[in-house]
Design a protein around this motif. Structure first.
Motif, PDB file in Angstrom:
ATOM      1  N   SER A   3       3.371   0.635  18.298  1.00  0.00           N
ATOM      2  CA  SER A   3       4.263   2.354  18.518  1.00  0.00           C
ATOM      3  C   SER A   3       5.033   1.382  19.529  1.00  0.00           C
ATOM      4  N   GLU A   4       6.939   2.138  19.313  1.00  0.00           N
ATOM      5  CA  GLU A   4       7.884   1.228  19.925  1.00  0.00           C
ATOM      6  C   GLU A   4       7.182   0.991  21.511  1.00  0.00           C
ATOM      7  N   PHE A   5       6.849   1.836  21.784  1.00  0.00           N
ATOM      8  CA  PHE A   5       6.492   0.946  23.871  1.00  0.00           C
ATOM      9  C   PHE A   5       5.652  -0.213  23.357  1.00  0.00           C
ATOM     10  N   PHE A  11       7.239  -7.970  23.344  1.00  0.00           N
ATOM     11  CA  PHE A  11       8.179  -8.391  22.573  1.00  0.00           C
ATOM     12  C   PHE A  11       9.774  -8.186  24.163  1.00  0.00           C
ATOM     13  N   PHE A  12       9.820  -7.717  24.579  1.00  0.00           N
ATOM     14  CA  PHE A  12      10.943  -7.394  25.276  1.00  0.00           C
ATOM     15  C   PHE A  12      11.323  -7.343  26.995  1.00  0.00           C
ATOM     16  N   THR A  13       9.807  -7.284  27.526  1.00  0.00           N
ATOM     17  CA  THR A  13       9.454  -7.061  28.785  1.00  0.00           C
ATOM     18  C   THR A  13       9.086  -8.507  28.989  1.00  0.00           C
ATOM     19  N   THR A  83      21.269  -5.720  28.305  1.00  0.00           N
ATOM     20  CA  THR A  83      20.681  -4.784  27.893  1.00  0.00           C
ATOM     21  C   THR A  83      21.067  -5.405  26.197  1.00  0.00           C
ATOM     22  N   LEU A  84      19.600  -4.898  25.455  1.00  0.00           N
ATOM     23  CA  LEU A  84      19.303  -5.029  23.843  1.00  0.00           C
ATOM     24  C   LEU A  84      19.115  -3.761  23.225  1.00  0.00           C
ATOM     25  N   SER A  85      20.077  -3.345  22.419  1.00  0.00           N
ATOM     26  CA  SER A  85      20.197  -2.565  21.528  1.00  0.00           C
ATOM     27  C   SER A  85      19.495  -2.813  20.132  1.00  0.00           C
TER      28      SER A  85
HETATM   29  P1  ADP Z   1      14.081   6.258  27.523  1.00  0.00           P
HETATM   30  O1  ADP Z   1      13.806   7.054  27.221  1.00  0.00           O
HETATM   31  O2  ADP Z   1      14.815   6.804  29.039  1.00  0.00           O
HETATM   32  O3  ADP Z   1      15.301   6.293  27.135  1.00  0.00           O
HETATM   33  P2  ADP Z   1      12.763   3.860  26.222  1.00  0.00           P
HETATM   34  O4  ADP Z   1      11.755   4.521  25.691  1.00  0.00           O
HETATM   35  O5  ADP Z   1      14.463   3.932  25.370  1.00  0.00           O
HETATM   36  O6  ADP Z   1      13.383   5.224  27.397  1.00  0.00           O
HETATM   37  O7  ADP Z   1      12.772   2.670  26.974  1.00  0.00           O
HETATM   38  C1  ADP Z   1      11.698   2.111  27.630  1.00  0.00           C
HETATM   39  C2  ADP Z   1      12.279   1.040  29.058  1.00  0.00           C
HETATM   40  O8  ADP Z   1      11.871   0.052  27.703  1.00  0.00           O
HETATM   41  C3  ADP Z   1      13.179   1.640  28.978  1.00  0.00           C
HETATM   42  O9  ADP Z   1      13.619   1.519  30.805  1.00  0.00           O
HETATM   43  C4  ADP Z   1      14.345   0.708  28.083  1.00  0.00           C
HETATM   44  O10 ADP Z   1      15.144   0.380  28.841  1.00  0.00           O
HETATM   45  C5  ADP Z   1      13.432  -0.061  27.306  1.00  0.00           C
HETATM   46  N1  ADP Z   1      13.926  -1.124  26.261  1.00  0.00           N
HETATM   47  C6  ADP Z   1      13.425  -0.378  25.179  1.00  0.00           C
HETATM   48  N2  ADP Z   1      13.679  -1.164  24.051  1.00  0.00           N
HETATM   49  C7  ADP Z   1      14.171  -2.717  24.800  1.00  0.00           C
HETATM   50  C8  ADP Z   1      14.995  -3.405  24.238  1.00  0.00           C
HETATM   51  N3  ADP Z   1      14.921  -3.586  22.886  1.00  0.00           N
HETATM   52  N4  ADP Z   1      15.063  -4.633  24.807  1.00  0.00           N
HETATM   53  C9  ADP Z   1      14.873  -4.189  26.098  1.00  0.00           C
HETATM   54  N5  ADP Z   1      14.005  -3.506  27.131  1.00  0.00           N
HETATM   55  C10 ADP Z   1      13.922  -2.396  26.823  1.00  0.00           C
END
Ligand code: ADP
Ligand code: MG
Length: 318
Positions: A3-5, A11-13, A83-85
């Motif tokens: 999943s996205e989470f 990878f990003f925590t 931050t990384l989008s």
């Molecule tokens: P929200 O629903 O509040 O937008 P998300 O589900 O998009 O939250 O993201 C969950 C958490 O993961 C947030 O703290 C967000 O900042 C972080 N996050 C999401 N994508 C990434 C990424 N690619 N790199 C780092 N942190 C991310």
């Protein structure tokens, strides 16, 4: 299928020792050191425009952060958080692993914490926002250059652009030249330490991302001054210098983007301090000209006569 989470966790925590709260909440929390201002900048890298879709993900991770660190360098700011989008066509774990390794390798060197972002499915697109701090009132803005200041450039110019020409089959480089030029293109080294050392010395700064003439032009128009630049003093990358009689060499030197070296201005009284600061960092700096009252940018040949130059830097909408 993760999943996205799962992807974010995997990878990003990582720990964010410089933040009060990092990845995982609705927002990250950070505190500025007293007496500092917040510097914020964003750069987006789009597949097919800024990089080829099959580009090495480790190098992309490096570059996505490096171009943002370079903006901090150009302000004299210390990068602290990012931050990384990401928009990703698929949850390709091997790709994400390599990308995050490239990103974190650079982040750790510069003590930058990844504190948040967004992850979504879509055409490959990488967007980093960098946050940094700079002592109040001291940031190196584009509008601070003054008539009589000297113009300086760090490192060398044109290597990245020549590397891109090589990739596109427009120029044939030797193996050693290609390795070096592609290094400039794919793994630029942000000049953060020098930017910080220039606080109180430089009057204005910009990082060379769109081409030397175009980027210096931004400083001139924001500062309301003109410039005379000595063509033969420009620090051409060696592979560029070897091609200066040719259009490819001149274009790369004057209008080639992606070098991420700094162009800055400083009054002559600070020249020795600038040289000393750069020397202590092992970074070459070159004085390439000076600022004058008459508007416009004049490029001077070795005999002092004006050179004609039309094409400027990269403009996405040109
Ligand atoms: P929200 O629903 O509040 O937008 P998300 O589900 O998009 O939250 O993201 C969950 C958490 O993961 C947030 O703290 C967000 O900042 C972080 N996050 C999401 N994508 C990434 C990424 N690619 N790199 C780092 N942190 C991310
Ligand atoms: Mg979100």
């Amino acid at each position: 299928m993760p999943s996205e989470f799962d992807l974010i966790r995997q990878f990003f925590t990582r720990p964010a020792p410089g933040a009060l709260l990092g990845v995982g909440d609705d927002a990250a929390l950070m505190a500025l050191a007293p007496g500092n201002e917040l510097a914020v900048s964003t750069d987006m890298l789009v597949a097919g425009r800024h990089f080829l879709a099959d580009a090495d993900p480790y190098l992309l991770g490096h570059k996505a952060l490096a171009v943002n660190l370079s903006d901090m360098a150009a302000m004299g700011a210390t990068p602290r958080w990012a931050t990384l989008s990401l928009a990703l066509p698929a949850a390709d774990e091997a790709w994400l692993r390599a990308f995050s390794q490239g990103f974190y390798a650079l982040a750790e060197r510069f003590h930058v914490d990844l504190v948040g972002g967004d992850t979504t499915r879509g055409p490959l697109n990488l967007c980093v926002t960098i946050l940094g701090e700079v002592p109040a009132g001291l940031a190196l803005r584009r509008d601070g250059a003054r008539c009589g200041d000297e113009i300086w450039v760090t490192g060398s110019l044109g290597g990245a652009a020549l590397g891109l020409r090589h990739l596109l089959g427009q120029e044939v480089l030797t193996e050693a030249e290609a390795r070096d030029c592609l290094g400039h293109l794919h793994q630029p080294e942000p000049r953060v330490a020098l930017g910080r050392a220039l606080l109180g010395l430089a009057t204005a700064a910009i990082d060379v991302s769109d081409g030397f003439l175009a980027d210096l032009g931004h400083v001139l128009s924001r500062s309301g001054v003109g410039a005379e630049v000595n063509f033969d003093r420009l620090p051409a990358h060696p592979a560029v210098a070897a091609r200066l009689p040719l259009d490819a060499g001149r274009q790369s030197l004057l209008a080639g983007g992606d070098d991420y070296d700094l162009c800055f201005t400083a009054p002559p009284v600070h020249a020795d301090a600038v040289s000393a600061a750069a020397a202590s960092l092992g970074l070459p700096v070159t004085r390439v000209g000076c600022l004058v009252a008459e508007a416009g940018l004049r490029l001077l040949a070795p005999d002092g006569s004006p050179m004609v130059w039309e094409s400027c830097g990269y403009d996405h909408f040109a």
